[in-house]
Enzyme design. Sequence first.
Site, PDB file in Angstrom:
ATOM      1  N   ASP A 267       0.846  -1.191   0.000  1.00  0.00           N
ATOM      2  CA  ASP A 267       0.000   0.000   0.000  1.00  0.00           C
ATOM      3  C   ASP A 267       0.888   1.251   0.000  1.00  0.00           C
ATOM      4  OD1 ASP A 267      -2.182   1.675   0.128  1.00  0.00           O
ATOM      5  OD2 ASP A 267      -2.409   1.503   2.293  1.00  0.00           O
ATOM      6  N   GLU A 270       2.223   2.932   3.088  1.00  0.00           N
ATOM      7  CA  GLU A 270       3.366   2.359   3.787  1.00  0.00           C
ATOM      8  C   GLU A 270       4.698   2.902   3.285  1.00  0.00           C
ATOM      9  OE1 GLU A 270       3.227   0.084   6.425  1.00  0.00           O
ATOM     10  OE2 GLU A 270       1.146   0.770   6.333  1.00  0.00           O
ATOM     11  N   ASP A 302      -2.453  -3.670   4.274  1.00  0.00           N
ATOM     12  CA  ASP A 302      -1.207  -2.976   3.928  1.00  0.00           C
ATOM     13  C   ASP A 302      -0.353  -3.753   2.942  1.00  0.00           C
ATOM     14  OD1 ASP A 302      -1.761  -0.824   5.699  1.00  0.00           O
ATOM     15  OD2 ASP A 302      -1.063  -2.020   7.391  1.00  0.00           O
ATOM     16  N   GLU A 333      -2.237  -6.856   7.635  1.00  0.00           N
ATOM     17  CA  GLU A 333      -2.438  -5.535   8.236  1.00  0.00           C
ATOM     18  C   GLU A 333      -1.284  -5.317   9.209  1.00  0.00           C
ATOM     19  OE1 GLU A 333      -4.131  -1.846   9.080  1.00  0.00           O
ATOM     20  OE2 GLU A 333      -4.802  -3.295   7.561  1.00  0.00           O
ATOM     21  N   ARG A 334      -0.479  -4.282   8.957  1.00  0.00           N
ATOM     22  CA  ARG A 334       0.706  -4.017   9.765  1.00  0.00           C
ATOM     23  C   ARG A 334       0.385  -2.972  10.836  1.00  0.00           C
ATOM     24  NH1 ARG A 334       5.516  -0.430   7.465  1.00  0.00           N
ATOM     25  NH2 ARG A 334       7.028  -0.534   9.162  1.00  0.00           N
TER      26      ARG A 334
END
Length: 551
Positions: A267, A270, A302, A333-334
């Site tokens: 993404d 990021e 992400d 998902e981070r």
Amino acid sequence: MKVCTKSPEKLTLHLYLCAFVFLQAINSLNKYPLPLRNAKEAKILQNFGDGICKILDEKLQRYHRQSGEEQMKNDTILKKKKREYVPQRRSRGYAVLLTLYRHSQIPGSKGFMFKLELQTEAQPLCDKSFAVPDLGSKYTAWSSVSTLIQKNLLIKTHNPARYSLTEGGLALAERLAAAEQQETKVGSGGDEEEEEEGPGVVDLTVSDEGEEEEDRTHPTVGAAGQLSSDVDALCTSEKPQKSQTTSRNPSGGCLLPGTYEIILCVDFIETTGGSHHRKQELVKELQRNGVNFDVRKLNVGDFLWVAREKVAPVPGQLRLPAGRELVLDYIIERKRMDDLCGSIIDGRFREQKFRLKRCGLRRPIYLVEECGTAASHLSLPEATLQQAIINTQVIDGFFVKRVQDVRESAAYLTIMTRFLNKLYQNRTLTCRSRELEGDVSADEDRGIPSSSLISFTEFNHGALKNKCQTVREVFVRQLMQISGLSGDKAAAILEHYSTPHSLMSAYDRCTSEAEKEKLLSTIRYGKLKRNMGPALSRTVYQLYCTLGPLS
């Protein structure tokens, strides 16, 4: 009645001058080569003043009244009448209309087509690309759809958009299909002789009609190039079939082993904004590890992986053809600890988990980065954050991976990319609709990842945060605003009462207040099938049935 007060001498002189002026005007008119429709246009001529033009207008109006003014109006209307819109063969509008008509003639057809499906099917019928604009232009062949909608030949409904023909469009498409069939019959005589040369021979002198007919019956080298723009076509047989009458290629939406590569999608959030140094460090680590990745906008998550079709450059084209992209069932998902703390406080944490569950990918992952000593300075106690992480893994069913910093995050993404490359290297991947996301195959029951995947475009569009929502979706969002009502509990309520109206009707059927308060208490939720409980049931009842403010 006016009385002439001029003397005979002056009257004679006035008539002489008028006759002279009229004679000069007539001479100017005789020299003018073009027709004049009214006296106003005659003002450009010499010796034509306001007086003469006014007299001519009065005479012309009197003439029209006497000799058929109505006929002149009818002629004007016929001239102004617009000609019927009929698109040329192999034009953009022609391809769209003919594709929708052919789809409507298939037994069991749903009566409409999605955008990507329509673009894929219409491409072989059009000389322009539906995906890539011509050099020096920003418009593709898809721009013709707005023209068809304006002319009331096409109708666009729902979100995601569904396209179907109107009655006028269906009538026009029938005529185009009949003309296409006649052209095909005329050109089929010469094609039979050329087919004897072999299916692999490409004759550049064959007309468009011959190429189209050949693509329908014998897939050639030229037909493989059309697969580059085929994104969501359903997978058909892998062997050529002579009885196939549609323009869809035999391999349809399938990606055969060796024809695709696994790409990590990052993404763009990021890599930009916030702590620029830390985010650039992630990109540099991925490049250093030799990871094949692409930065793009992801509407949910992400990181994810796509299987991208390998395409060869086309001679004469600046850009590569758009290859198909299917999303693998893994999405990450981070979360840094400080980001996790902020998302819990403002409510994003629950919403993000809910959207990840509904995105259509079956293996969501939470990548949690520890902050070290910085965790002691956050707004929430560390025990609260640890409990939230455990709940995410145990209750919500997410896989949680803990890392220490950005470098370990990049290492985990690198290992996952290599693992998925090995996992999918000998698999034939097929494209499925997101509507079938609830269907689980036998391989998935045994822990083997599915080979039936969603196209990236359909996935990303379906994950839009602010898209138009159904009553069911709004209802579940309302329920999740209640403290203690998680996504699993909201989903369990929706299984019994799919809309607020059905819930209110159930309350109306109850005979006492106590029965209303306990209506939802016995509903079971989650993997352990626990009861909702009387406290939460009472809260929901008070929210929807209390007329005044809640105490």
